[in-house]
Scaffold this active site. Sequence first.
Site, short mmCIF file in Angstrom:
data_model
loop_
_atom_site.label_atom_id
_atom_site.label_comp_id
_atom_site.label_asym_id
_atom_site.label_seq_id
_atom_site.Cartn_x
_atom_site.Cartn_y
_atom_site.Cartn_z
N SER A 119 -20.98 -15.49 83.98
CA SER A 119 -20.05 -15.45 85.12
C SER A 119 -20.44 -14.33 86.10
CB SER A 119 -18.62 -15.30 84.55
OG SER A 119 -17.67 -15.43 85.57
N ASP A 153 -15.75 -26.89 85.24
CA ASP A 153 -15.51 -25.46 85.54
C ASP A 153 -14.74 -25.38 86.87
OD1 ASP A 153 -15.73 -22.78 86.32
OD2 ASP A 153 -17.74 -22.57 85.47
N HIS A 161 -14.93 -22.84 82.47
CA HIS A 161 -15.70 -21.64 82.77
C HIS A 161 -16.07 -20.88 81.48
CE1 HIS A 161 -17.29 -18.99 85.84
NE2 HIS A 161 -16.71 -17.94 85.29
C1 MLT Z 1 -17.67 -13.67 90.49
O1 MLT Z 1 -16.80 -13.06 91.09
O2 MLT Z 1 -18.77 -13.20 90.18
C2 MLT Z 1 -17.33 -15.07 90.12
O3 MLT Z 1 -16.23 -15.50 90.83
C3 MLT Z 1 -17.10 -15.22 88.65
C4 MLT Z 1 -15.97 -14.36 88.18
O4 MLT Z 1 -16.18 -13.21 87.93
O5 MLT Z 1 -14.86 -14.89 88.05
#
Ligand code: MLT
Length: 205
Positions: A106, A156, A187
């Site tokens: 992520s 996701d 996710h």
């Molecule tokens: C991010 O901010 O890098 C992406 O939205 C993934 C997350 O951290 O939720």
Amino acid sequence: MRPQPDFIHEFARGKSERTLLLLHGTGGNERDLIPIGRELDPDASLLSPRGRVLENGMPRFFRRLAEGVFDLDDLKKRTNELADFVTSAAQHYKIESKRIVAVGYSNGANIAASMLLLRPEILSAAILFRAMVPLIPETTPDLSAARVLISEGDHDPIVSAAEAGRLAGLLRSAGADVTIRFYQSGHELTPDDVDLAREWLNDLK
Ligand code: MLT
């Protein structure tokens, strides 16, 4: 002396020359991905920094303005900071700098993708779990020596299939050898992601 710039981090020395650079998601920390790192490659060294940005108390690797909307100046600055940390940690811990593989989830996958695009000399390969396009670089990097696995969830709510495809296309246009897979997942990470990543990493040897 600790590596500079300073990131709180964990380091575990392994038996092989490979190092997995473990990059956690929003709200995680340097301990989160250690068990997955061990599962992916029991012989690798593990280098796991904690993101230096806090969002409502939750560590991240760079600032965002909203979900999926990134503060690009901060992202560039933080990408360079992290790349400099990896370089100095490689010297400090005497690890093989040509055998560093990022494993990011992520937010951690997004900064790993950013490092591929802005500092292509740092990583030889990357496993990107639930990644999106972090930024479009001003100049196309030479990623012809880089191998990348992108592992996504087919429902996701944060990363669409089109977004994942754009990331694969961007990395391929820079010459990277990219494998992209989708799992029946949101996710969150699943055992299937980890199994695939282990096999993919094994084939890199
Ligand atoms: C991010 O901010 O890098 C992406 O939205 C993934 C997350 O951290 O939720």
